[in-house]
Design a protein around this motif. Structure first.
Motif, PDB file in Angstrom:
ATOM      1  N   VAL A 221      48.762  59.853  11.560  1.00 28.71           N
ATOM      2  CA  VAL A 221      47.794  60.184  12.605  1.00 28.71           C
ATOM      3  C   VAL A 221      48.148  61.530  13.229  1.00 28.71           C
ATOM      4  CG1 VAL A 221      46.925  59.507  14.877  1.00 28.71           C
ATOM      5  CG2 VAL A 221      47.250  57.775  13.091  1.00 28.71           C
ATOM      6  N   GLU A 222      49.428  61.733  13.495  1.00 32.09           N
ATOM      7  CA  GLU A 222      49.854  62.969  14.155  1.00 32.09           C
ATOM      8  C   GLU A 222      49.557  64.195  13.292  1.00 32.09           C
ATOM      9  OE1 GLU A 222      50.847  65.048  17.353  1.00 32.09           O
ATOM     10  OE2 GLU A 222      50.703  62.860  17.250  1.00 32.09           O
ATOM     11  N   SER A 223      49.745  64.077  11.973  1.00 28.02           N
ATOM     12  CA  SER A 223      49.468  65.235  11.118  1.00 28.02           C
ATOM     13  C   SER A 223      47.982  65.565  11.119  1.00 28.02           C
ATOM     14  CB  SER A 223      49.964  64.987   9.691  1.00 28.02           C
ATOM     15  OG  SER A 223      49.180  64.006   9.028  1.00 28.02           O
ATOM     16  N   LEU A 224      47.129  64.536  11.127  1.00 26.62           N
ATOM     17  CA  LEU A 224      45.688  64.785  11.195  1.00 26.62           C
ATOM     18  C   LEU A 224      45.325  65.474  12.506  1.00 26.62           C
ATOM     19  CD1 LEU A 224      42.794  62.504  10.121  1.00 26.62           C
ATOM     20  CD2 LEU A 224      42.789  63.441  12.418  1.00 26.62           C
ATOM     21  N   LEU A 225      45.872  64.980  13.608  1.00 24.71           N
ATOM     22  CA  LEU A 225      45.582  65.594  14.909  1.00 24.71           C
ATOM     23  C   LEU A 225      46.093  67.033  14.960  1.00 24.71           C
ATOM     24  CD1 LEU A 225      46.388  62.586  17.264  1.00 24.71           C
ATOM     25  CD2 LEU A 225      44.127  63.472  16.664  1.00 24.71           C
ATOM     26  N   ASN A 226      47.247  67.284  14.362  1.00 25.71           N
ATOM     27  CA  ASN A 226      47.782  68.653  14.344  1.00 25.71           C
ATOM     28  C   ASN A 226      46.884  69.588  13.543  1.00 25.71           C
ATOM     29  OD1 ASN A 226      49.978  68.032  15.944  1.00 25.71           O
ATOM     30  ND2 ASN A 226      51.352  67.653  14.214  1.00 25.71           N
ATOM     31  N   GLU A 227      46.318  69.083  12.440  1.00 25.47           N
ATOM     32  CA  GLU A 227      45.379  69.890  11.654  1.00 25.47           C
ATOM     33  C   GLU A 227      44.202  70.333  12.517  1.00 25.47           C
ATOM     34  OE1 GLU A 227      46.256  67.534   7.412  1.00 25.47           O
ATOM     35  OE2 GLU A 227      44.404  67.161   8.544  1.00 25.47           O
ATOM     36  N   MET A 228      43.747  69.438  13.372  1.00 29.29           N
ATOM     37  CA  MET A 228      42.600  69.753  14.217  1.00 29.29           C
ATOM     38  C   MET A 228      42.986  70.647  15.391  1.00 29.29           C
ATOM     39  SD  MET A 228      40.462  66.176  14.193  1.00 29.29           S
ATOM     40  CE  MET A 228      39.053  67.030  14.901  1.00 29.29           C
ATOM     41  N   ARG A 229      44.128  70.360  16.007  1.00 28.70           N
ATOM     42  CA  ARG A 229      44.541  71.119  17.189  1.00 28.70           C
ATOM     43  C   ARG A 229      44.904  72.559  16.859  1.00 28.70           C
ATOM     44  NH1 ARG A 229      47.888  65.845  19.096  1.00 28.70           N
ATOM     45  NH2 ARG A 229      46.244  64.883  20.388  1.00 28.70           N
ATOM     46  N   ALA A 230      45.198  72.826  15.597  1.00 35.05           N
ATOM     47  CA  ALA A 230      45.458  74.204  15.192  1.00 35.05           C
ATOM     48  C   ALA A 230      44.188  75.049  15.234  1.00 35.05           C
ATOM     49  CB  ALA A 230      46.052  74.229  13.783  1.00 35.05           C
ATOM     50  N   VAL A 231      43.032  74.376  15.268  1.00 32.72           N
ATOM     51  CA  VAL A 231      41.740  75.068  15.233  1.00 32.72           C
ATOM     52  C   VAL A 231      40.998  74.958  16.559  1.00 32.72           C
ATOM     53  CG1 VAL A 231      39.495  75.169  14.060  1.00 32.72           C
ATOM     54  CG2 VAL A 231      41.573  74.651  12.745  1.00 32.72           C
ATOM     55  N   TRP A 232      41.091  73.780  17.209  1.00 35.36           N
ATOM     56  CA  TRP A 232      40.308  73.514  18.427  1.00 35.36           C
ATOM     57  C   TRP A 232      41.205  72.869  19.468  1.00 35.36           C
ATOM     58  CZ3 TRP A 232      37.771  68.780  20.423  1.00 35.36           C
ATOM     59  CH2 TRP A 232      36.808  69.054  21.406  1.00 35.36           C
ATOM     60  N   ASN A 233      41.122  73.330  20.701  1.00 35.17           N
ATOM     61  CA  ASN A 233      42.029  72.834  21.738  1.00 35.17           C
ATOM     62  C   ASN A 233      41.356  71.894  22.731  1.00 35.17           C
ATOM     63  OD1 ASN A 233      40.451  74.579  23.193  1.00 35.17           O
ATOM     64  ND2 ASN A 233      42.116  75.936  23.845  1.00 35.17           N
ATOM     65  N   GLY A 234      40.202  71.342  22.359  1.00 34.64           N
ATOM     66  CA  GLY A 234      39.537  70.380  23.230  1.00 34.64           C
ATOM     67  C   GLY A 234      40.180  69.003  23.154  1.00 34.64           C
ATOM     68  N   GLU A 235      39.637  68.059  23.934  1.00 31.77           N
ATOM     69  CA  GLU A 235      40.198  66.705  23.967  1.00 31.77           C
ATOM     70  C   GLU A 235      39.812  65.941  22.704  1.00 31.77           C
ATOM     71  OE1 GLU A 235      40.338  62.664  26.749  1.00 31.77           O
ATOM     72  OE2 GLU A 235      38.907  64.267  27.234  1.00 31.77           O
ATOM     73  N   ILE A 236      40.817  65.447  21.991  1.00 29.12           N
ATOM     74  CA  ILE A 236      40.617  64.673  20.764  1.00 29.12           C
ATOM     75  C   ILE A 236      41.297  63.321  20.940  1.00 29.12           C
ATOM     76  CG2 ILE A 236      40.921  64.576  18.266  1.00 29.12           C
ATOM     77  CD1 ILE A 236      41.384  67.619  18.314  1.00 29.12           C
ATOM     78  N   ILE A 237      40.571  62.258  20.640  1.00 29.61           N
ATOM     79  CA  ILE A 237      41.116  60.906  20.732  1.00 29.61           C
ATOM     80  C   ILE A 237      40.975  60.236  19.372  1.00 29.61           C
ATOM     81  CG2 ILE A 237      40.864  58.628  21.793  1.00 29.61           C
ATOM     82  CD1 ILE A 237      39.758  60.041  24.267  1.00 29.61           C
ATOM     83  N   TYR A 238      42.077  59.684  18.894  1.00 31.93           N
ATOM     84  CA  TYR A 238      42.061  58.937  17.636  1.00 31.93           C
ATOM     85  C   TYR A 238      41.658  57.500  17.960  1.00 31.93           C
ATOM     86  CZ  TYR A 238      43.617  57.506  12.956  1.00 31.93           C
ATOM     87  OH  TYR A 238      43.675  57.038  11.661  1.00 31.93           O
ATOM     88  N   GLY A 239      40.434  57.128  17.610  1.00 26.51           N
ATOM     89  CA  GLY A 239      39.913  55.826  17.990  1.00 26.51           C
ATOM     90  C   GLY A 239      40.577  54.682  17.245  1.00 26.51           C
ATOM     91  N   ASN A 240      40.758  53.576  17.943  1.00 31.80           N
ATOM     92  CA  ASN A 240      41.283  52.348  17.358  1.00 31.80           C
ATOM     93  C   ASN A 240      40.374  51.182  17.731  1.00 31.80           C
ATOM     94  OD1 ASN A 240      44.062  53.146  16.216  1.00 31.80           O
ATOM     95  ND2 ASN A 240      44.135  53.970  18.291  1.00 31.80           N
TER      96      ASN A 240
END
Length: 245
Positions: A221-240
């Motif tokens: 999960v963290e690697s996926l979020l890092n892929e996104m945060r490298a491009v966009w700095n908005g609020e991202i939530i990994y839904g469960n």
């Protein structure tokens, strides 16, 4: 409800209990919006048709979905016809209305409006599916956009346009590299990568981006979020499952 995956009624009941949301108790499940007719989004549809009816829903189920939805529902009703006849005409004396389904096959535009919410449908590109939709959900104080299964779509950018919540599918770029060429071709055509979604979010500008239908293929999960945060700095939530926002 948006889409009807496996176990949907039990998960709705768990959410009703855990979050004290009476609207998600089975007898109150009376409206479903289907983004498209892939089995992982519809295999729970007979559950939504029949289980709440057995548990004393007293209204028909209303289903909004793409062309083909009516045929699917008719087949399901035919498959369970013996069960329905027994429950309505036998000792249960079930409410016949609860076993009826009102189907609305949708096109882009406003598909539902009541005192609380307006729902708009828009087309999304889900590979070779002729009919796949996202939804824009408008209330007095919130706008929520649900992508459905989709590749990158400017329709989502247009319909979000600063929306409060964008609920969007995603797959991991790291995990994608482990897939065979055939599967890579499929997923890159039918779905949206983490980097593509982050780039889309730059244009759509959601206040909150919630990830669902996540495909990791061994990535974290963290690697996926890092892929996104490298491009966009908005609020991202990994839904469960059973999250509430």
């Amino acid at each position: 409800l948006f889409d009807a995956g496996p176990g949907i009624v039990r998960r709705a009941a768990a959410a009703a209990l855990g979050h004290k949301l009476d609207a998600l108790n089975p007898p109150h499940l009376d409206t479903v919006f289907l983004t498209h007719l892939h089995s992982d989004h519809t295999v729970g549809l007979p559950d939504v048709i029949f289980t709440p009816a057995v548990l004393e829903r007293h209204a028909p189920l209303t289903v909004y979905g793409p062309p083909g939805t009516r045929r699917m529902v008719n087949h399901l009703l035919a498959a369970w016809a013996e069960d329905v006849a027994m429950r309505v005409n036998g000792l249960e004396r079930g409410d016949a209305k609860a076993y009826r389904v009102n189907v609305h096959e949708i096109a882009p535009g406003v598909i539902h409006r009541d005192a609380n919410v307006t729902v708009k449908a828009f087309r999304v590109p889900h590979g070779s599916w002729r009919h796949a939709f996202g939804f824009r959900f408008e209330t007095l104080d919130k706008t929520i956009v649900i992508s459905g299964d989709t590749g990158v779509s400017e329709e989502i950018v247009k319909h979000c346009n600063g929306c409060d919540v964008l609920l969007h599918e995603v797959y991991s770029v790291e995990g994608f590299k482990r897939r065979t060429p055939q599967w890579q071709k499929y997923h890159s055509t039918f779905h949206t990568s983490s980097v593509q979604l982050a780039e889309l979010a730059q244009r759509a500008k959601p206040k909150r981006l919630i990830l669902h239908h996540q495909l990791l293929w061994g990535a974290t999960v963290e690697s996926l979020l890092n892929e996104m945060r490298a491009v966009w700095n908005g609020e991202i939530i990994y839904g469960n499952d059973l999250d509430i926002f």
